[in-house]
Design an enzyme around this catalytic site. Structure first.
Site, PDB file in Angstrom:
ATOM      1  N   PHE A 195      22.763  32.390  73.003  1.00  0.00           N
ATOM      2  CA  PHE A 195      23.398  33.223  71.986  1.00  0.00           C
ATOM      3  C   PHE A 195      22.428  33.388  70.810  1.00  0.00           C
ATOM      4  CE2 PHE A 195      26.461  34.071  68.556  1.00  0.00           C
ATOM      5  CZ  PHE A 195      27.253  35.030  69.166  1.00  0.00           C
TER       6      PHE A 195
ATOM      7  N   TYR B  19      37.310  29.665  66.449  1.00  0.00           N
ATOM      8  CA  TYR B  19      38.114  30.898  66.475  1.00  0.00           C
ATOM      9  C   TYR B  19      38.149  31.589  67.832  1.00  0.00           C
ATOM     10  CZ  TYR B  19      33.432  32.811  65.374  1.00  0.00           C
ATOM     11  OH  TYR B  19      32.096  33.093  65.380  1.00  0.00           O
ATOM     12  N   LYS B  20      37.547  30.984  68.867  1.00  0.00           N
ATOM     13  CA  LYS B  20      37.579  31.597  70.194  1.00  0.00           C
ATOM     14  C   LYS B  20      38.761  31.017  70.975  1.00  0.00           C
ATOM     15  CE  LYS B  20      32.747  32.813  69.855  1.00  0.00           C
ATOM     16  NZ  LYS B  20      31.388  32.300  69.898  1.00  0.00           N
TER      17      LYS B  20
ATOM     18  N   ARG C 237      32.920  42.999  78.981  1.00  0.00           N
ATOM     19  CA  ARG C 237      33.191  41.570  79.121  1.00  0.00           C
ATOM     20  C   ARG C 237      34.675  41.299  78.938  1.00  0.00           C
ATOM     21  NH1 ARG C 237      30.861  37.122  74.854  1.00  0.00           N
ATOM     22  NH2 ARG C 237      32.363  38.206  73.527  1.00  0.00           N
TER      23      ARG C 237
ATOM     24  N   ASP D 101      26.071  23.571  72.755  1.00  0.00           N
ATOM     25  CA  ASP D 101      26.951  24.493  72.043  1.00  0.00           C
ATOM     26  C   ASP D 101      28.116  24.810  72.978  1.00  0.00           C
ATOM     27  OD1 ASP D 101      28.275  26.637  70.868  1.00  0.00           O
ATOM     28  OD2 ASP D 101      26.439  27.479  70.022  1.00  0.00           O
TER      29      ASP D 101
HETATM   30  C1  LIG Z   1      30.614  32.517  68.889  1.00  0.00           C
HETATM   31  C2  LIG Z   1      29.369  31.707  68.928  1.00  0.00           C
HETATM   32  C3  LIG Z   1      28.758  31.273  67.763  1.00  0.00           C
HETATM   33  C4  LIG Z   1      29.373  31.664  66.452  1.00  0.00           C
HETATM   34  O1  LIG Z   1      28.650  31.248  65.367  1.00  0.00           O
HETATM   35  P1  LIG Z   1      29.223  31.509  63.914  1.00  0.00           P
HETATM   36  O2  LIG Z   1      28.421  30.620  63.072  1.00  0.00           O
HETATM   37  O3  LIG Z   1      30.687  31.205  63.936  1.00  0.00           O
HETATM   38  O4  LIG Z   1      29.034  32.944  63.599  1.00  0.00           O
HETATM   39  C5  LIG Z   1      27.627  30.484  67.869  1.00  0.00           C
HETATM   40  N1  LIG Z   1      27.104  30.163  69.071  1.00  0.00           N
HETATM   41  C6  LIG Z   1      27.667  30.595  70.211  1.00  0.00           C
HETATM   42  C7  LIG Z   1      27.067  30.213  71.516  1.00  0.00           C
HETATM   43  C8  LIG Z   1      28.799  31.385  70.173  1.00  0.00           C
HETATM   44  O5  LIG Z   1      29.357  31.813  71.298  1.00  0.00           O
END
Ligand SMILES: *Cc1c(COP(=O)(O)O)cnc(C)c1O
Length: 413
Positions: free
Chosen positions: A127, A223-224, A372, A198
């Protein structure tokens, strides 16, 4: 004649042991929500909790609520609710900051622990924020480290004695591919490297076992699949025996041994709390806290079984109904190697997704060409997947995506 008909999906819903959880969510009428992997929906318990917090705890309690309503303990209490979802123990997880900031904190700390080793090893298709943060940490530490990026399949072979930390996202945000946490952690430890996972696309989507895998460090998103609300606090995990060796790079007062002694010099708190920096965002923390209560009732093995079944169903339906319509499956058919999402490539992916959203089927688009679909077992029904694929097939067959307004890119995809 279709091989899989809607009635079959209705039968699956009737036998679904998780079906009762759907009514706990406020889902808008006429929407099939396949984007809970990006922003989880609202639990009905959350508005009441926030209302009471604002009116009673803040409005009437004022500053007394830091103690009386235990606001000050929220990071730890929320962390302890997340712990069983990731195979950690109470006291190994704390809620704080964003995923990106937590990555900065733990990656910096890991590199400090691994003095003499120069490589941050990660995946090329990680990501982007994870890669950007790693680049920032590298520069911040005087460019003495190299960020080495390889393809997912080559991670294990790339781990050697120069690697300080293997930094990976457990489930890939684009294609949903899932790493073998236990095997990679073991391979890293064999060479003396630390592992930082992560879990943003894993936590709340499947059982996880950081403890059993002996994982060192982890971060994840609130938040996911945890449904904590837009911009919810994230979390971080440090294995117990490493905790007192961590030197926090953001050494703020909330991670101090005695924040309210107001002494001049920083001294880190014992345990996981030293990874806190500043004052917690109480409103956002409370929303996440309330949203997490549902998990005490959820059997994570059943959750994973339904996630796999929903994805298998979607893939089979697209095999049947999407033939010749320009979709290419981008997610593996092997459930063992998959998270909880299914992605398809289509040259007009962006417009196709806008056409789907206009019909109430909400997924998302990820550049360059992926549509997706997040499959979230707590509130999705098998019939939802059936109906979503039927609408997708219709949009492709009749080229309903081929409109100027569906091709205009918004800021957030
Ligand atoms: C959603 C997500 C993030 C989100 O990072 P924020 O700091 O909340 O913007 C980070 N890493 C991964 C792999 C994600 O899927």
């Amino acid at each position: 004649m279709l091989m899989i008909d809607r009635k079959h999906c209705e039968d699956l819903d009737r036998r679904d042991p998780l079906a009762r959880f759907r009514e706990r969510f406020l889902l808008p009428e006429g929407v099939i929500y396949l984007d809970g992997n990006s922003l989880g929906p609202l639990l009905k318990s959350v508005p009441a909790r926030i209302g009471q917090l604002v009116e009673r705890e803040w409005g009437e309690g004022l500053i007394r609520s830091w103690n009386a309503a235990r606001w000050i303990d929220l990071p730890q209490r929320v962390g302890d609710k997340i712990a069983p979802l990731i195979g950690a123990e109470a006291g190994e997880v704390v809620a704080a900051d964003s995923t990106s900031v937590n990555l900065f904190k733990l990656l910096s700390a890991a590199l400090t622990l691994q003095r003499g080793r120069s490589i941050i090893l990660s995946e090329r298709d990680n990501f982007p924020t994870d890669l950007y943060v790693a680049q920032g940490v590298r520069d911040q530490l005087g460019c003495r480290h190299e960020l080495k990026l390889v393809d997912a399949a080559d991670i294990r072979d790339a781990i050697d004695e120069q690697v300080a930390v293997v930094m990976l996202t457990h489930v890939n945000f684009r294609n949903g591919a899932r790493h073998d946490m236990t095997a990679i952690t073991r391979a890293a430890h064999d060479k003396g490297a630390l592992v930082l996972w992560d879990l943003s696309h894993s936590v709340g989507a499947m059982p996880l076992s950081l403890g059993a895998a002996r994982a060192d460090l982890a971060i994840g998103c609130g938040y996911k699949y945890l449904n904590g609300g837009p911009g919810a606090p994230a979390f971080l995990y440090v294995r117990r025996d490493l905790q007192d060796r961590i030197r926090p790079p953001l050494s703020g007062w909330m991670g101090h041994r005695e924040p309210f002694a107001f002494v001049t010099d920083y001294a880190p708190a014992e345990g996981i709390l030293r990874n806190l920096c500043g004052t917690p965002p109480v409103l956002a923390m409370a929303a996440l806290d309330a949203a997490l209560d549902i998990w005490a009732e959820v059997d994570l093995a059943a959750l994973r079984a339904k996630s796999v079944a929903l994805a298998d169903l979607m893939i089979s339906l697209v095999d049947e109904q999407g033939r010749g319509l320009g979709l290419t499956l981008a997610t593996t058919r092997d459930a063992e190697q998959r998270g909880s999402q299914v992605s398809f490539a289509h040259p007009e992916g962006y417009a196709v997704m806008q056409a789907l959203i206009a019909r109430g089927v909400i997924g998302d688009y990820r550049a360059p060409d992926l549509i997706r679909f997040g499959l979230t077992p707590l509130y999705l029904r098998y019939v939802d997947v059936f109906d979503a694929v039927a609408i997708l097939a219709e949009i492709l067959r009749d080229r309903l995506w081929d409109r100027a307004d569906f091709k205009r890119r918004a800021k957030v995809t």
